[in-house]
Design a protein around this motif. Structure first.
Motif, PDB file in Angstrom:
ATOM      1  N   ARG A 190     -38.040   8.892 -46.696  1.00 25.24           N
ATOM      2  CA  ARG A 190     -37.589   7.486 -46.730  1.00 25.24           C
ATOM      3  C   ARG A 190     -38.634   6.293 -47.271  1.00 25.24           C
ATOM      4  N   LEU A 191     -39.931   6.709 -47.073  1.00 29.53           N
ATOM      5  CA  LEU A 191     -40.780   5.612 -47.302  1.00 29.53           C
ATOM      6  C   LEU A 191     -41.007   5.868 -48.936  1.00 29.53           C
ATOM      7  N   ARG A 192     -40.832   7.005 -49.600  1.00 29.96           N
ATOM      8  CA  ARG A 192     -40.844   6.955 -51.109  1.00 29.96           C
ATOM      9  C   ARG A 192     -39.882   6.051 -51.721  1.00 29.96           C
ATOM     10  N   LYS A 193     -38.575   6.248 -51.070  1.00 29.89           N
ATOM     11  CA  LYS A 193     -37.497   5.636 -51.768  1.00 29.89           C
ATOM     12  C   LYS A 193     -37.782   4.036 -51.556  1.00 29.89           C
ATOM     13  N   ARG A 194     -38.120   3.747 -50.417  1.00 34.12           N
ATOM     14  CA  ARG A 194     -38.261   2.274 -50.040  1.00 34.12           C
ATOM     15  C   ARG A 194     -39.323   1.653 -50.891  1.00 34.12           C
ATOM     16  N   PHE A 195     -40.368   2.236 -50.966  1.00 33.19           N
ATOM     17  CA  PHE A 195     -41.656   1.633 -51.833  1.00 33.19           C
ATOM     18  C   PHE A 195     -41.658   2.379 -53.396  1.00 33.19           C
ATOM     19  N   GLU A 196     -40.712   2.977 -53.838  1.00 32.45           N
ATOM     20  CA  GLU A 196     -40.951   3.474 -55.133  1.00 32.45           C
ATOM     21  C   GLU A 196     -42.400   4.384 -55.132  1.00 32.45           C
ATOM     22  N   ALA A 197     -42.669   5.021 -53.965  1.00 33.20           N
ATOM     23  CA  ALA A 197     -43.930   5.700 -54.298  1.00 33.20           C
ATOM     24  C   ALA A 197     -43.891   6.803 -55.095  1.00 33.20           C
ATOM     25  N   THR A 198     -45.218   7.055 -55.580  1.00 38.71           N
ATOM     26  CA  THR A 198     -45.245   8.264 -56.339  1.00 38.71           C
ATOM     27  C   THR A 198     -46.023   9.482 -55.732  1.00 38.71           C
ATOM     28  N   VAL A 199     -45.685  10.767 -55.760  1.00 39.40           N
ATOM     29  CA  VAL A 199     -46.169  11.659 -54.997  1.00 39.40           C
ATOM     30  C   VAL A 199     -47.127  12.725 -55.701  1.00 39.40           C
ATOM     31  N   TRP A 200     -48.238  12.933 -55.386  1.00 45.08           N
ATOM     32  CA  TRP A 200     -49.055  13.907 -56.111  1.00 45.08           C
ATOM     33  C   TRP A 200     -49.019  15.243 -55.384  1.00 45.08           C
ATOM     34  N   PRO A 201     -48.972  16.499 -56.029  1.00 42.30           N
ATOM     35  CA  PRO A 201     -49.154  16.466 -57.674  1.00 42.30           C
ATOM     36  C   PRO A 201     -47.732  16.597 -58.778  1.00 42.30           C
ATOM     37  N   PHE A 202     -46.565  16.225 -57.836  1.00 39.72           N
ATOM     38  CA  PHE A 202     -45.191  16.150 -58.562  1.00 39.72           C
ATOM     39  C   PHE A 202     -45.102  15.301 -59.310  1.00 39.72           C
ATOM     40  N   GLU A 203     -45.862  14.041 -59.504  1.00 44.88           N
ATOM     41  CA  GLU A 203     -45.769  12.933 -60.219  1.00 44.88           C
ATOM     42  C   GLU A 203     -46.809  12.337 -60.776  1.00 44.88           C
ATOM     43  N   PRO A 204     -46.886  11.712 -61.811  1.00 43.65           N
ATOM     44  CA  PRO A 204     -48.165  10.794 -62.103  1.00 43.65           C
ATOM     45  C   PRO A 204     -48.400   9.885 -60.952  1.00 43.65           C
ATOM     46  N   LEU A 205     -49.706   9.717 -60.622  1.00 43.99           N
ATOM     47  CA  LEU A 205     -49.750   8.662 -59.519  1.00 43.99           C
ATOM     48  C   LEU A 205     -50.261   7.172 -60.350  1.00 43.99           C
ATOM     49  N   ASP A 206     -48.954   6.428 -60.773  1.00 47.17           N
ATOM     50  CA  ASP A 206     -49.252   5.321 -61.411  1.00 47.17           C
ATOM     51  C   ASP A 206     -48.625   4.294 -60.768  1.00 47.17           C
ATOM     52  N   GLY A 207     -48.117   4.404 -59.572  1.00 50.66           N
ATOM     53  CA  GLY A 207     -47.414   3.315 -58.800  1.00 50.66           C
ATOM     54  C   GLY A 207     -48.580   2.665 -57.885  1.00 50.66           C
ATOM     55  N   ASP A 208     -47.952   1.495 -57.082  1.00 47.64           N
ATOM     56  CA  ASP A 208     -48.855   0.688 -56.345  1.00 47.64           C
ATOM     57  C   ASP A 208     -48.926   1.541 -54.999  1.00 47.64           C
ATOM     58  N   LEU A 209     -48.337   2.440 -54.873  1.00 49.30           N
ATOM     59  CA  LEU A 209     -48.153   3.385 -53.578  1.00 49.30           C
ATOM     60  C   LEU A 209     -48.138   4.748 -53.858  1.00 49.30           C
ATOM     61  N   CYS A 210     -49.211   5.580 -53.529  1.00 50.57           N
ATOM     62  CA  CYS A 210     -49.382   7.078 -53.703  1.00 50.57           C
ATOM     63  C   CYS A 210     -49.369   7.820 -52.548  1.00 50.57           C
ATOM     64  N   PHE A 211     -48.983   8.974 -52.668  1.00 53.55           N
ATOM     65  CA  PHE A 211     -49.100   9.830 -51.585  1.00 53.55           C
ATOM     66  C   PHE A 211     -49.678  11.081 -51.988  1.00 53.55           C
ATOM     67  N   VAL A 212     -50.679  11.736 -51.083  1.00 52.44           N
ATOM     68  CA  VAL A 212     -51.354  12.946 -51.583  1.00 52.44           C
ATOM     69  C   VAL A 212     -51.446  13.626 -50.173  1.00 52.44           C
ATOM     70  N   GLU A 213     -51.507  14.948 -50.388  1.00 53.04           N
ATOM     71  CA  GLU A 213     -51.475  16.022 -49.108  1.00 53.04           C
ATOM     72  C   GLU A 213     -52.772  16.148 -48.787  1.00 53.04           C
ATOM     73  N   ILE A 214     -53.325  15.967 -47.469  1.00 57.90           N
ATOM     74  CA  ILE A 214     -54.560  16.355 -47.092  1.00 57.90           C
ATOM     75  C   ILE A 214     -54.758  17.298 -46.024  1.00 57.90           C
ATOM     76  N   TRP A 215     -56.038  17.866 -45.788  1.00 52.22           N
ATOM     77  CA  TRP A 215     -56.234  18.948 -44.786  1.00 52.22           C
ATOM     78  C   TRP A 215     -57.831  18.501 -44.233  1.00 52.22           C
ATOM     79  N   PRO A 216     -57.818  17.727 -43.175  1.00 53.81           N
ATOM     80  CA  PRO A 216     -59.250  17.166 -43.011  1.00 53.81           C
ATOM     81  C   PRO A 216     -60.243  18.145 -42.503  1.00 53.81           C
ATOM     82  N   SER A 217     -59.862  19.227 -42.314  1.00 53.48           N
ATOM     83  CA  SER A 217     -60.859  20.151 -41.971  1.00 53.48           C
ATOM     84  C   SER A 217     -61.568  20.760 -43.429  1.00 53.48           C
TER      85      SER A 217
END
Length: 689
Positions: A190-217
């Motif tokens: 839902r956030l991706r559609k609303r803000f036209e966010a780009t998602v790594w590594p599926f898309e180039p991170l060229d937007g103003d809002l970008c999502f990445v997967e993390i594992w803090p440990s």
């Protein structure tokens, strides 16, 4: 790629509402904006998080800030699952599928039932998902892994490489992430559609809002006892990512995992977690300090600074000149076996005075041969570097023997053990051969190679940005108007940084305009580890470097009792240390050698470096006043120290005339021809004369 202004890291939870009091196992968000950390945000449930996140993203967008948002659950599944479930291998289509079918409220959700239904539809009720956390049985979802049969790979490629990472098929239990995926992906969809966010590594991170997967440990160590682990981890990950330069971030993001997704930072752990922050007040002077003696200034720098460079593994061929990030131990003794130091003949035991004759065994021992076995009472031909055959502990030079009729004859005495080397007499296995912080030299490469070390953990080169300031400056070769001068500092400082082993980055010239300088510093802080400016470091109307650092709340003007020099502006800009050097080239060079050089060595991961000086006769006379330590441009001729004819700090020619500095201490003194003075050659500072 463009950098990010704001870093938001989120620790997700698939559990129920945790109430108004901050606690563990809830949703926590860490924010780092422009290198400044905010207090972690507690979110009691997913619905509150989905209200809070859009408000944050809207505010950052309105302020013109680019956002990198990380979430601690897998963005995809092992290869084949997306197509089996949705008919397409597109992982973002899988996000939409979960958004459509997941039902979620603060008190309950359908993740276990949905997992069971997926198992029935594509896995004959035996997988891929397992673990039922409800009290009732669920058709198709086993409580344990006993009857489990997975038609897909057990882990994604990234999880297989990340030691301790859980498989996304486990829907519950300590450390499991399966439930987080089910409840997290619909929110991200839902956030991706609303803000036209780009998602790594599926898309180039060229937007103003970008999502990445993390594992803090992956990169965050143990939390302080008084801090909730989840809150600590997201704040630390946000800090670590904010500290990365744009080039480092681009390298970390260069991943090809178009279907399964990838864990941010995997394979770059040392680089990410190897950058401790400097305190914003690390350059603060004690209250009431007006003039700081040189030794006190150096002591404060040495005490307060720490390495800011990342670490990585490097092959020996790439390690020359790099700083060792950890101790290096020998993997094998040198020599690995007892061997011969000469060409000659080997036998057992020494021999007394007199004539001796020994039967000569067949064959020989040469370097590289496997050790042979010598029958008792015989001798064998041995060549330099050969491992000693069993039964040999002494070698006689070939020039000292006569070989005839299958025997060797020689005269004693011959000492037992002569002309041989013992195993490990140079280095023993496990012995530290290169210490942490050492700048690796060619001789170190030989030692590491000889003891079986093929690669070493090193610090990345310190990136030092060089910036000149002032409207009066023009580039050499350009037309200089009346009142303008050619920029001498920048070429000099860039050259000094290269000679000191750092990566010199030319930041150009900044005009006497505070807004322009602010923009240059903002860009520079994203590119380099430390900034050296020249000019504008005092307290005048046009001293914009010190003024800007003061505005940032992280500047101290060090008035050091040194000549030439005195004003030295030290501060932090967006987490990057700034050394504001005097504008005069002579003072800029002296302050660089005396103050910046040892400080930069520590920032690069090396020990504090004190130059080696030598007491030599003076070839000059001088009456020195008390109060300041003075550095005179000097050179050695006929074993005596000559000083440049003029002490004027505007005489740049004296810098190239000189081969080092004469250091005169703070007390008043009368120097006459022949008196002993301390001479520090340029080579002791690590630069060429």
């Amino acid at each position: 790629m463009k950098g990010f202004d704001t870093i938001v890291m989120v620790d997700w939870s698939s559990g129920n509402d945790t109430g108004p009091t901050p606690r563990k196992d809830a949703i926590w968000a860490g924010i780092n904006r422009g290198g400044t950390a905010e207090d972690p945000v507690y979110l009691r449930n997913r619905q509150e998080a989905e209200r809070w996140l859009p408000d944050l993203f809207e505010a950052e967008h309105s302020a013109g800030r680019r956002v990198l948002a990380g979430f601690d659950f897998p963005f995809g599944y092992p290869k084949g699952f997306a197509k089996a479930l949705t008919g397409s291998a597109d992982p973002l289509g899988l996000w939409d599928w979960f958004e459509k079918f997941v039902e979620d409220t603060p008190r309950q959700n359908n993740r276990f039932d949905l997992a069971g239904q997926i198992n029935l539809d594509i896995g004959d009720g035996k997988g891929p998902f397992w673990f039922n956390g409800l009290q009732r049985d669920i058709n198709g979802l086993s409580r344990t892994k006993d009857s489990y049969a997975n038609p897909f790979p057990e882990k994604r490629q990234s999880e297989a490489q990340a030691k301790g990472a859980f498989t996304c098929w486990q829907m519950g239990g300590a450390g499991a992430v399966g439930g987080q995926v089910f409840t997290g992906l619909p929110v991200l969809a839902r956030l991706r559609k609303r803000f036209e966010a780009t998602v790594w590594p599926f898309e180039p991170l060229d937007g103003d809002l970008c999502f990445v997967e993390i594992w803090p440990s992956l990169t965050v160590g143990p939390n302080p006892e008084e801090v909730i682990k989840d809150a600590w981890q997201v704040s630390e990950v946000a800090r670590q990512i904010a500290a990365l330069k744009v080039e480092e971030l681009a390298e970390i993001l260069a991943v090809d995992a178009a279907e399964e997704g990838w864990i941010f930072g995997l394979g770059h752990e040392a680089r990410i977690k190897g950058v401790p922050p400097l305190r914003n007040d690390c350059f603060a002077l004690p209250p009431g300090v007006h003039w700081t003696p040189v030794d006190e200034a150096l002591g404060m720098l040495q005490e307060r600074l720490s390495p800011v460079t990342t670490t990585c593994r490097a092959a020996l061929k790439d390690a020359l000149g790099r700083v060792a990030a950890e101790d290096v131990a020998a993997r094998r003794s040198n020599p690995p076996l007892p061997n011969t130091a000469v060409d000659g003949y080997g036998f057992a035991g020494g021999r007394p005075a007199g004539q001796h004759t020994l039967p000569l065994a067949q064959g020989r021992a040469a370097a590289g041969d496997a050790p042979a076995v010598l029958p008792e009472g015989q001798a064998i031909r041995v060549l330099t570097g050969a491992a000693l055959p069993a039964g040999v502990d002494t070698v006689i030079l070939q020039e000292d023997v006569i070989v005839e009729a299958g025997t060797v004859r020689f005269s004693g005495p011959v000492k037992a053990g002569a002309n041989t080397r013992k195993a490990g007499e140079d280095i023993t296995e496990g012995e530290v051969i290169v210490s942490q912080g050492r700048i690796i030299r060619a001789a170190d490469l030989a030692l590491m190679a000889a003891t079986g070390v093929s690669e070493v953990t090193v610090r990345a080169p310190l990136r030092v940005g060089i910036l000149s300031t002032g409207d009066e400056l023009v580039e050499a070769g350009e037309v200089a108007a009346d009142g303008q001068i050619f920029d001498a500092n920048r070429p000099m400082l860039l050259g000094l940084m290269e000679q000191l082993g750092h990566e010199a980055v030319d930041l150009g010239r900044a005009p006497d305009n505070r807004d322009a300088l602010r923009g240059i510093l903002n860009k520079a802080s994203a590119r380099v580890d430390v900034i050296l400016t020249s000019g504008g470091a005092s307290a005048g109307d046009e001293d914009h470097v010190s003024a800007l650092l003061s505005e940032a709340g992280a500047m101290d003007l060090w008035r050091i009792a040194v000549k030439p020099g005195r004003p030295l502006a030290l501060g932090m800009w967006a987490g990057t240390p700034v050394f504001g050097l005097p504008g005069n080239p002579v003072a800029a060079m002296v302050c660089t050698l005396i103050f910046a050089r040892p400080a930069l060595a520590v920032l690069a991961g090396a020990p504090w470096q004190k130059p080696q000086g030598f007491d030599v006769p003076a070839a000059f006379s001088k009456s020195k006043k008390a109060g300041r330590r003075e550095y005179l441009r000097a050179r050695i001729r006929d074993g005596r120290a000559e000083v440049f004819a003029s002490e004027g700090s505007g005489r740049i020619s004296g810098l190239s005339w000189a081969e080092g500095l004469v250091e005169l201490p703070e007390p008043a003194m009368q120097i006459t021809d022949g008196d002993r003075v301390r001479f520090i050659p340029y080579g002791s500072f690590g630069i060429k004369a």
